[in-house]
Design an enzyme around this catalytic site. Structure first.
Site, PDB file in Angstrom:
ATOM      1  N   ARG A  15      31.018  40.561  23.986  1.00  0.00           N
ATOM      2  CA  ARG A  15      31.271  41.494  25.232  1.00  0.00           C
ATOM      3  C   ARG A  15      31.286  43.028  24.899  1.00  0.00           C
ATOM      4  NH1 ARG A  15      34.371  45.676  26.881  1.00  0.00           N
ATOM      5  NH2 ARG A  15      36.114  44.693  26.002  1.00  0.00           N
ATOM      6  N   HIS A 207      39.084  50.433  18.265  1.00  0.00           N
ATOM      7  CA  HIS A 207      37.817  50.765  17.783  1.00  0.00           C
ATOM      8  C   HIS A 207      38.046  51.324  16.218  1.00  0.00           C
ATOM      9  CE1 HIS A 207      35.145  49.456  20.999  1.00  0.00           C
ATOM     10  NE2 HIS A 207      36.034  49.489  21.834  1.00  0.00           N
ATOM     11  N   CYS A 238      31.765  51.435  24.117  1.00  0.00           N
ATOM     12  CA  CYS A 238      31.740  51.674  25.376  1.00  0.00           C
ATOM     13  C   CYS A 238      30.656  52.071  26.077  1.00  0.00           C
ATOM     14  CB  CYS A 238      33.150  52.014  25.769  1.00  0.00           C
ATOM     15  SG  CYS A 238      33.451  52.036  27.672  1.00  0.00           S
TER      16      CYS A 238
HETATM   17  P1  HMG Z   1      31.044  51.061  42.659  1.00  0.00           P
HETATM   18  O1  HMG Z   1      29.748  51.382  42.635  1.00  0.00           O
HETATM   19  O2  HMG Z   1      32.076  51.686  42.945  1.00  0.00           O
HETATM   20  O3  HMG Z   1      31.012  49.680  43.266  1.00  0.00           O
HETATM   21  O4  HMG Z   1      31.087  50.469  40.984  1.00  0.00           O
HETATM   22  P2  HMG Z   1      30.879  49.323  44.888  1.00  0.00           P
HETATM   23  O5  HMG Z   1      32.095  48.350  44.899  1.00  0.00           O
HETATM   24  O6  HMG Z   1      30.989  50.589  45.577  1.00  0.00           O
HETATM   25  O7  HMG Z   1      29.657  48.409  45.089  1.00  0.00           O
HETATM   26  C1  HMG Z   1      28.348  49.025  44.764  1.00  0.00           C
HETATM   27  C2  HMG Z   1      27.368  47.828  44.448  1.00  0.00           C
HETATM   28  O8  HMG Z   1      27.845  47.184  43.364  1.00  0.00           O
HETATM   29  C3  HMG Z   1      27.338  46.841  45.437  1.00  0.00           C
HETATM   30  O9  HMG Z   1      26.017  46.383  45.359  1.00  0.00           O
HETATM   31  C4  HMG Z   1      28.390  45.635  45.056  1.00  0.00           C
HETATM   32  O10 HMG Z   1      27.893  44.297  45.381  1.00  0.00           O
HETATM   33  C5  HMG Z   1      27.962  45.897  43.659  1.00  0.00           C
HETATM   34  P3  HMG Z   1      24.795  46.772  46.265  1.00  0.00           P
HETATM   35  O11 HMG Z   1      25.423  46.451  47.556  1.00  0.00           O
HETATM   36  O12 HMG Z   1      24.775  48.403  46.162  1.00  0.00           O
HETATM   37  O13 HMG Z   1      23.697  45.900  46.010  1.00  0.00           O
HETATM   38  N1  HMG Z   1      29.128  45.488  42.677  1.00  0.00           N
HETATM   39  C6  HMG Z   1      29.261  44.589  41.756  1.00  0.00           C
HETATM   40  N2  HMG Z   1      28.246  43.643  41.181  1.00  0.00           N
HETATM   41  C7  HMG Z   1      28.499  42.738  40.609  1.00  0.00           C
HETATM   42  N3  HMG Z   1      29.821  42.567  40.055  1.00  0.00           N
HETATM   43  C8  HMG Z   1      30.760  43.266  40.414  1.00  0.00           C
HETATM   44  C9  HMG Z   1      30.365  44.228  41.491  1.00  0.00           C
HETATM   45  N4  HMG Z   1      31.335  45.080  42.246  1.00  0.00           N
HETATM   46  C10 HMG Z   1      30.468  45.766  42.928  1.00  0.00           C
HETATM   47  N5  HMG Z   1      31.945  43.184  39.839  1.00  0.00           N
HETATM   48  C11 HMG Z   1      32.092  48.890  39.589  1.00  0.00           C
HETATM   49  C12 HMG Z   1      32.505  49.925  40.782  1.00  0.00           C
HETATM   50  C13 HMG Z   1      33.498  48.655  38.846  1.00  0.00           C
HETATM   51  C14 HMG Z   1      31.329  47.745  39.820  1.00  0.00           C
HETATM   52  C15 HMG Z   1      31.308  49.865  38.490  1.00  0.00           C
HETATM   53  O14 HMG Z   1      31.791  51.043  38.186  1.00  0.00           O
HETATM   54  C16 HMG Z   1      31.119  48.772  37.160  1.00  0.00           C
HETATM   55  O15 HMG Z   1      30.718  47.699  37.191  1.00  0.00           O
HETATM   56  N6  HMG Z   1      31.417  49.439  35.853  1.00  0.00           N
HETATM   57  C17 HMG Z   1      31.187  48.875  34.594  1.00  0.00           C
HETATM   58  C18 HMG Z   1      32.290  49.144  33.868  1.00  0.00           C
HETATM   59  C19 HMG Z   1      32.125  48.428  32.497  1.00  0.00           C
HETATM   60  O16 HMG Z   1      31.757  47.283  32.157  1.00  0.00           O
HETATM   61  N7  HMG Z   1      32.688  49.133  31.423  1.00  0.00           N
HETATM   62  C20 HMG Z   1      32.714  48.743  30.097  1.00  0.00           C
HETATM   63  C21 HMG Z   1      33.895  47.510  30.010  1.00  0.00           C
HETATM   64  S1  HMG Z   1      35.242  48.450  29.691  1.00  0.00           S
HETATM   65  C22 HMG Z   1      35.534  48.603  28.064  1.00  0.00           C
HETATM   66  O17 HMG Z   1      34.811  48.475  27.233  1.00  0.00           O
HETATM   67  C23 HMG Z   1      36.951  49.037  27.389  1.00  0.00           C
HETATM   68  C24 HMG Z   1      37.628  48.006  26.907  1.00  0.00           C
HETATM   69  O18 HMG Z   1      36.925  47.442  25.579  1.00  0.00           O
HETATM   70  C25 HMG Z   1      39.071  48.314  26.324  1.00  0.00           C
HETATM   71  C26 HMG Z   1      39.033  49.531  25.402  1.00  0.00           C
HETATM   72  O19 HMG Z   1      38.099  49.724  24.509  1.00  0.00           O
HETATM   73  O20 HMG Z   1      39.749  50.446  25.424  1.00  0.00           O
HETATM   74  C27 HMG Z   1      37.941  46.850  27.883  1.00  0.00           C
HETATM   75 MG    MG Z   2      36.655  48.332  23.653  1.00  0.00          MG
END
Ligand code: HMG
Ligand code: MG
Length: 302
Positions: A15, A207, A238
């Protein structure tokens, strides 16, 4: 300060390790990575995300990856940023999910399009309305430093962690998202967090951008923390934390734990072999110093 006897490592390579890559890693290869690392002894996986494929295309196949994993028994955790993600994780058959909080508003906004306050409300809703048999882990990202806002206030992070636990989150993982913290930062953070949250509910996700992750892990171990994330071969980053590199390499963590006499149940040489092969197959840089050294010392294993 005494070290725990045993720690649980959650393997993040499929992931966190892959989410920022441009070239799409095929579903079978992601599932194969999990299977091979499970064979090496890892029992808990930060396996996939159920996020928007427009935001993070690499993670578009979360459900398919889960379906393609053959290993029986490892804990597979799916990252869910909202209710839609939760529904998709449940439909994929997962019972373990990770929700996303952060200390910094700017990071939270860029990462999940929600302020810290909005993200916390989303989590509350997910925990209240989600199926009762789910286990929740929460990340508090940017727990020491934010790529946009700089150093964060440990009191604030402790308050967020305490609130999440009060809401029913089993494990709060402190995300050192950009790998800038030193043991001094981590010590200050843990002093505050462990003043409010029992140690058995806290994990760390370091990290290694500045090469401090092993040292930071020692600080966590000294405070009794027995849950930590790591990524085979040091893969990762990220998409919303520019310049941040991967988590502490699983192999480097294993070498540390072996040296301290802390049990973990994982075969370092096997992890190194799996990660080196994966990096070779997908044209990625292998970033574990312990893995390189172990392979050089016994070339047949790597
Ligand atoms: P948004 O644009 O605000 O979402 O994104 P929305 O609710 O307005 O919906 C817009 C569109 O997205 C719609 O589709 C929804 O259906 C779709 P459309 O009608 O345009 O076709 N949608 C989704 N599709 C699939 N799965 C979903 C989903 N939700 C909405 N869950 C959202 C908000 C959260 C979805 C977006 O910002 C997003 O996906 N962000 C990705 C975040 C991410 O993966 N970041 C990396 C992981 S975090 C990390 O790495 C940190 C960590 O490792 C810890 C650390 O290191 O500190 C964990
Ligand atoms: Mg991370």
């Amino acid at each position: 300060m005494t070290y725990p006897d045993r720690v649980t490592i959650t393997e993040s390579s499929s992931r966190d390790g892959l989410q920022s890559l441009g070239a799409f890693v095929p579903t079978e290869a992601k599932a194969g990575l999990i299977d091979d690392l499970a064979t090496a002894g890892l029992k808990s996986f930060d396996a996939v995300s159920f996020v928007s494929p427009k935001w993070v295309p690499q993670m578009a196949d979360g459900a398919e990856v889960i379906a393609a994993v053959h290993s029986d028994g490892p804990r597979l955790i799916g990252l869910v940023p909202n209710m839609q993600g939760l529904e998709n994780a449940v439909a994929a058959g997962l019972t373990d999910v990770a929700v996303l909080a952060a200390a910094s508003d700017t990071f939270s906004q860029r990462n999940i399009n929600a302020s810290v306050d909005e993200a916390m409300h989303r989590i509350r809703r997910i925990v209240l309305e989600g199926p009762v048999d789910l286990t929740y882990r929460a990340y508090v990202s940017t727990a020491t430093h934010c790529p946009y806002e700089g150093e964060q206030d440990p009191d604030w992070v402790a308050h967020l962690a305490e609130t999440l636990v009060e809401w029913g989150v089993e494990e709060v993982f402190l995300g050192e998202t950009i790998g800038m913290a030193t043991p001094a930062h981590v010590g200050r953070l843990l002093d505050e967090v462990l003043g409010l949250v029992p140690v058995d509910r806290v994990g760390v996700h370091f990290h290694d951008t500045y090469g401090q992750a092993v040292a930071n892990t020692v600080v966590a171990l000294e405070r009794g923390i027995d849950k930590m994330d790591a990524s085979a071969g040091g893969l990762g980053g990220c998409p919303y934390a520019p310049g941040a590199t991967g988590n502490v390499a699983t192999e480097d963590l294993l070498w540390l734990l072996d040296g301290l006499g802390i049990k973990h149940g994982v075969d370092l040489a096997a992890v190194a072999e799996v990660a080196q092969r994966f990096c070779l197959d997908h044209d990625l840089t292998y970033n574990s110093r312990a893995g390189k050294a172990a392979s050089a010392a016994s070339p047949s294993s790597g």
